[in-house]
Design a protein around this motif. Structure first.
Motif, PDB file in Angstrom:
ATOM      1  N   ALA A   1       0.807  -1.225  -0.195  1.00  0.00           N
ATOM      2  CA  ALA A   1      -0.117   0.001   0.011  1.00  0.00           C
ATOM      3  C   ALA A   1       0.840   1.291   0.062  1.00  0.00           C
ATOM      4  N   PHE A   2       2.208   1.154   0.296  1.00  0.00           N
ATOM      5  CA  PHE A   2       3.053   2.497   0.613  1.00  0.00           C
ATOM      6  C   PHE A   2       4.113   2.325  -0.433  1.00  0.00           C
ATOM      7  N   CYS A   3       4.038   1.848  -1.364  1.00  0.00           N
ATOM      8  CA  CYS A   3       5.186   1.241  -2.363  1.00  0.00           C
ATOM      9  C   CYS A   3       4.855   1.975  -3.869  1.00  0.00           C
TER      10      CYS A   3
ATOM     11  N   PRO B   1      11.832   4.729   8.116  1.00  0.00           N
ATOM     12  CA  PRO B   1      10.811   5.750   8.330  1.00  0.00           C
ATOM     13  C   PRO B   1      10.172   5.966   6.774  1.00  0.00           C
ATOM     14  N   LEU B   2       9.051   6.062   6.849  1.00  0.00           N
ATOM     15  CA  LEU B   2       8.452   6.007   5.281  1.00  0.00           C
ATOM     16  C   LEU B   2       9.096   7.118   4.500  1.00  0.00           C
ATOM     17  N   ASN B   3       9.265   6.987   3.286  1.00  0.00           N
ATOM     18  CA  ASN B   3       9.661   7.894   2.203  1.00  0.00           C
ATOM     19  C   ASN B   3       8.304   8.213   1.513  1.00  0.00           C
ATOM     20  N   GLU B   4       8.085   9.628   1.699  1.00  0.00           N
ATOM     21  CA  GLU B   4       6.750   9.887   1.434  1.00  0.00           C
ATOM     22  C   GLU B   4       6.688  10.483  -0.016  1.00  0.00           C
TER      23      GLU B   4
ATOM     24  N   TYR C   1      10.948  -2.716   8.405  1.00  0.00           N
ATOM     25  CA  TYR C   1       9.734  -2.447   9.021  1.00  0.00           C
ATOM     26  C   TYR C   1       9.652  -1.129   8.617  1.00  0.00           C
ATOM     27  N   THR C   2       8.861  -0.640   7.392  1.00  0.00           N
ATOM     28  CA  THR C   2       8.646   0.715   7.009  1.00  0.00           C
ATOM     29  C   THR C   2       7.576   1.460   8.007  1.00  0.00           C
ATOM     30  N   LEU C   3       8.112   2.579   8.755  1.00  0.00           N
ATOM     31  CA  LEU C   3       7.272   3.287   9.859  1.00  0.00           C
ATOM     32  C   LEU C   3       6.408   4.291   9.246  1.00  0.00           C
TER      33      LEU C   3
ATOM     34  N   VAL D   1      13.396  -9.849   5.208  1.00  0.00           N
ATOM     35  CA  VAL D   1      11.897  -9.897   4.978  1.00  0.00           C
ATOM     36  C   VAL D   1      11.022  -8.664   5.477  1.00  0.00           C
ATOM     37  N   SER D   2      10.279  -8.242   4.321  1.00  0.00           N
ATOM     38  CA  SER D   2       9.556  -6.995   4.588  1.00  0.00           C
ATOM     39  C   SER D   2       8.314  -7.086   5.199  1.00  0.00           C
ATOM     40  N   LEU D   3       8.426  -6.798   6.608  1.00  0.00           N
ATOM     41  CA  LEU D   3       7.302  -7.404   7.511  1.00  0.00           C
ATOM     42  C   LEU D   3       6.297  -6.328   7.769  1.00  0.00           C
ATOM     43  N   HIS D   4       6.602  -5.122   8.469  1.00  0.00           N
ATOM     44  CA  HIS D   4       5.815  -3.911   8.326  1.00  0.00           C
ATOM     45  C   HIS D   4       4.708  -3.865   9.298  1.00  0.00           C
ATOM     46  N   ALA D   5       4.265  -5.243   9.849  1.00  0.00           N
ATOM     47  CA  ALA D   5       3.111  -5.194  10.542  1.00  0.00           C
ATOM     48  C   ALA D   5       3.339  -6.511  11.272  1.00  0.00           C
TER      49      ALA D   5
ATOM     50  N   MET E   1      13.313  -3.055  -7.907  1.00  0.00           N
ATOM     51  CA  MET E   1      11.986  -2.895  -8.427  1.00  0.00           C
ATOM     52  C   MET E   1      11.587  -4.529  -8.586  1.00  0.00           C
ATOM     53  N   GLY E   2      10.234  -4.878  -7.870  1.00  0.00           N
ATOM     54  CA  GLY E   2       9.968  -6.111  -8.035  1.00  0.00           C
ATOM     55  C   GLY E   2      10.272  -7.153  -6.886  1.00  0.00           C
ATOM     56  N   GLU E   3       9.619  -8.431  -6.961  1.00  0.00           N
ATOM     57  CA  GLU E   3       9.925  -9.292  -5.686  1.00  0.00           C
ATOM     58  C   GLU E   3      10.585 -10.505  -6.369  1.00  0.00           C
ATOM     59  N   PRO E   4      11.744 -10.762  -5.672  1.00  0.00           N
ATOM     60  CA  PRO E   4      12.649 -11.691  -6.008  1.00  0.00           C
ATOM     61  C   PRO E   4      11.752 -13.084  -6.042  1.00  0.00           C
TER      62      PRO E   4
ATOM     63  N   ALA F   1      15.233   6.192  -3.411  1.00  0.00           N
ATOM     64  CA  ALA F   1      15.029   5.570  -2.008  1.00  0.00           C
ATOM     65  C   ALA F   1      14.116   4.351  -2.124  1.00  0.00           C
ATOM     66  N   CYS F   2      14.052   3.536  -1.063  1.00  0.00           N
ATOM     67  CA  CYS F   2      13.180   2.389  -0.988  1.00  0.00           C
ATOM     68  C   CYS F   2      11.868   2.826  -1.160  1.00  0.00           C
ATOM     69  N   GLY F   3      11.281   1.962  -2.144  1.00  0.00           N
ATOM     70  CA  GLY F   3       9.795   2.269  -2.612  1.00  0.00           C
ATOM     71  C   GLY F   3       9.583   3.219  -3.385  1.00  0.00           C
ATOM     72  N   MET F   4      10.595   4.077  -4.033  1.00  0.00           N
ATOM     73  CA  MET F   4      10.632   4.933  -5.004  1.00  0.00           C
ATOM     74  C   MET F   4      10.665   4.877  -6.237  1.00  0.00           C
TER      75      MET F   4
ATOM     76  N   LEU G   1      18.969 -11.185  -0.160  1.00  0.00           N
ATOM     77  CA  LEU G   1      17.793 -11.080  -0.851  1.00  0.00           C
ATOM     78  C   LEU G   1      16.556 -10.581   0.042  1.00  0.00           C
ATOM     79  N   SER G   2      16.006  -9.610  -0.537  1.00  0.00           N
ATOM     80  CA  SER G   2      14.787  -9.089   0.053  1.00  0.00           C
ATOM     81  C   SER G   2      13.232  -9.420  -0.085  1.00  0.00           C
ATOM     82  N   THR G   3      12.557 -10.027   0.450  1.00  0.00           N
ATOM     83  CA  THR G   3      11.145 -10.462  -0.030  1.00  0.00           C
ATOM     84  C   THR G   3      10.052 -10.248   0.929  1.00  0.00           C
ATOM     85  N   VAL G   4       8.955 -10.147   0.319  1.00  0.00           N
ATOM     86  CA  VAL G   4       7.591  -9.863   1.231  1.00  0.00           C
ATOM     87  C   VAL G   4       7.269 -11.333   2.042  1.00  0.00           C
TER      88      VAL G   4
HETATM   89  N1  SAH Z   1       9.732  -7.047  -2.879  1.00  0.00           N
HETATM   90  C1  SAH Z   1      10.754  -7.186  -2.193  1.00  0.00           C
HETATM   91  C2  SAH Z   1      11.892  -6.261  -2.516  1.00  0.00           C
HETATM   92  C3  SAH Z   1      11.832  -4.848  -2.620  1.00  0.00           C
HETATM   93  S1  SAH Z   1      12.725  -4.268  -1.301  1.00  0.00           S
HETATM   94  C4  SAH Z   1      10.549  -6.852  -0.654  1.00  0.00           C
HETATM   95  O1  SAH Z   1       9.474  -5.953  -0.272  1.00  0.00           O
HETATM   96  O2  SAH Z   1      11.264  -7.162   0.269  1.00  0.00           O
HETATM   97  C5  SAH Z   1      12.102  -2.496  -1.268  1.00  0.00           C
HETATM   98  C6  SAH Z   1      11.989  -2.201   0.611  1.00  0.00           C
HETATM   99  O3  SAH Z   1      11.411  -0.793   0.441  1.00  0.00           O
HETATM  100  C7  SAH Z   1      10.880  -3.106   0.807  1.00  0.00           C
HETATM  101  O4  SAH Z   1      11.203  -3.359   2.441  1.00  0.00           O
HETATM  102  C8  SAH Z   1       9.600  -2.213   0.978  1.00  0.00           C
HETATM  103  O5  SAH Z   1       8.699  -2.465   1.783  1.00  0.00           O
HETATM  104  C9  SAH Z   1      10.138  -0.895   1.270  1.00  0.00           C
HETATM  105  N2  SAH Z   1       9.447   0.351   0.790  1.00  0.00           N
HETATM  106  C10 SAH Z   1       8.436   0.371  -0.168  1.00  0.00           C
HETATM  107  N3  SAH Z   1       7.936   1.457  -0.202  1.00  0.00           N
HETATM  108  C11 SAH Z   1       8.516   2.289   0.743  1.00  0.00           C
HETATM  109  C12 SAH Z   1       8.502   3.583   1.108  1.00  0.00           C
HETATM  110  N4  SAH Z   1       7.601   4.403   0.518  1.00  0.00           N
HETATM  111  N5  SAH Z   1       9.126   4.067   1.963  1.00  0.00           N
HETATM  112  C13 SAH Z   1      10.025   3.296   2.665  1.00  0.00           C
HETATM  113  N6  SAH Z   1      10.137   1.975   2.527  1.00  0.00           N
HETATM  114  C14 SAH Z   1       9.504   1.497   1.374  1.00  0.00           C
END
Ligand code: SAH
Length: 357
Positions: free
Chosen positions: A126-128, A299-302, A268-270, A224-228, A169-172, A343-346, A201-204
């Protein structure tokens, strides 16, 4: 009457992305011993060579066959942007015109390359922004590896890429076969020869593929991208959680064969008021108890398209403190390359591949 002449369409076999075994099979078809396959593998991956004529230790007849029948493709560098913090973002064109982004992050004297795995992403977190772009296609193994080779060519002499993170970009694990094939090339002593601890390797958390990865013996670092820490919240932020809920994910991670002294990283993206309260931190600590792990707080990249806000420094620090008091090691990841959308998610390309609506 003139004869109908069909124009000859030349199709060549693309070698970049082929494994050592596949190259050995290929040279065997040309009547050559398997060590010629190893030499070819070294030229393509360790040497980054693209011209068969330059492969001087191969017999002339084999080189001539390869010139006729094979090719070694490469990404085209279309653009490069440099952030005020030194982060560099490259826009690469694939052979079919699709575009991907790769980021190079300087950190304490070493460079980390952040590789893309797909054009877009199917997971719609939802935030990527990559998620909002939607899924366009998987990258081939050759396109994943070539990001490293192409970056290497861009670097001034003396600079080396020390770490690789599959976090672009993408999910490995959604592109499992190409990812594993690319990793084997990146790790192989005759390929790019990266030590496993230098690759992450980073994964959901796609559970069946996590289990396959565990059995693959590729002992790269796992993030592992947890976030919750509850299904209710994670279902909203990371929709794939509805298919693989936390109970299943955590069971797969507890069974994951971690090498000695290695930990799983949880990202964990805050987001303010969403997952950054003290009770969220306590819930997270409960979920992770007993696992060899660390938490990386981002911390979330806005961005205008993202419907969440970044919490204050104070709230981020308090979250880290709560985790620490509960015995969980946590770091705060400083955002890099924000000014150039690196940045992450951008990472998102909006040029008609798929619209960001
Ligand atoms: N699909 C894999 C690889 C992408 S890694 C995964 O999700 O792990 C990219 C990382 O950036 C992930 O942890 C993702 O949750 C995080 N991310 C995505 N959007 C973001 C944002 N707006 N701000 C901060 N981190 C974000």
């Amino acid at each position: 009457m003139t004869a109908l002449v069909t124009p000859k369409v030349r199709t060549t076999i693309e070698l970049k992305g082929l494994s050592l075994e596949e190259l050995e099979e290929l040279v065997a078809l040309c009547g050559e011993p398997s060590y010629r396959g190893r030499q070819l593998f070294q030229w393509i991956y360790a040497g980054g060579c693209r011209q068969f004529e330059e492969m001087t230790n191969l017999p002339a007849a084999l080189r001539a066959t390869l010139v006729e029948e094979a090719s070694i493709g490469a990404l085209t560098c279309l653009d490069k942007q440099v952030s005020s913090d030194g982060t560099r973002k490259y826009l690469f064109g694939c052979a079919d015109g699709r575009k991907i982004e790769t980021v190079l992050i300087p950190d304490e004297g070493r460079l980390t390359a952040c590789l893309s795995i797909q054009v877009g992403c199917a997971l719609a977190c939802a935030f990527c922004l990559t998620g909002m772009m939607g899924f366009v296609r998987h990258l081939h193994a050759g396109e994943i590896v070539d990001q490293v080779l192409a970056l290497r060519e861009e670097l001034p002499p003396g600079e080396r890429i020390g770490n690789l993170v599959l976090m672009g970009m993408g999910e490995p694990l959604h592109n499992y076969d190409a990812t594993v094939k690319a990793l084997a090339i990146l790790l192989h002593p005759l390929g790019l020869a990266y030590p496993p601890r230098r690759i992450t390797l980073s994964t959901v958390g796609l559970v069946p593929e996590l289990t396959r990865l565990a059995a693959s013996g590729l002992d790269v670092n796992l993030a592992v991208s947890l976030h919750a820490a509850t299904d209710e919240l994670r279902d909203r932020l990371v929709p794939i959680n509805r298919r693989y809920p936390l109970k299943e994910l955590m069971a797969a991670l507890r069974a994951y064969p971690l090498p000695p002294r290695r930990r799983i990283t949880f990202e964990y993206t805050l987001m303010e008021g969403v997952n950054d309260r003290p009770e969220d931190a306590r819930e997270l600590a409960r979920l992770l108890r007993g696992l060899r792990c660390k938490v990386n707080l981002l911390p979330l990249n806005e961005a205008p398209a993202i419907p969440f806000r970044r919490p204050s420094h104070h709230r981020v620090n308090a979250f880290q403190q709560t985790l620490k008091s509960a015995g969980i090691f946590a770091t705060i990841r400083e955002s890099r390359g924000w000014d150039i959308s690196a940045a992450c998610g951008m990472l998102a390309i909006n040029d008609g591949q798929k619209s960001l609506s």
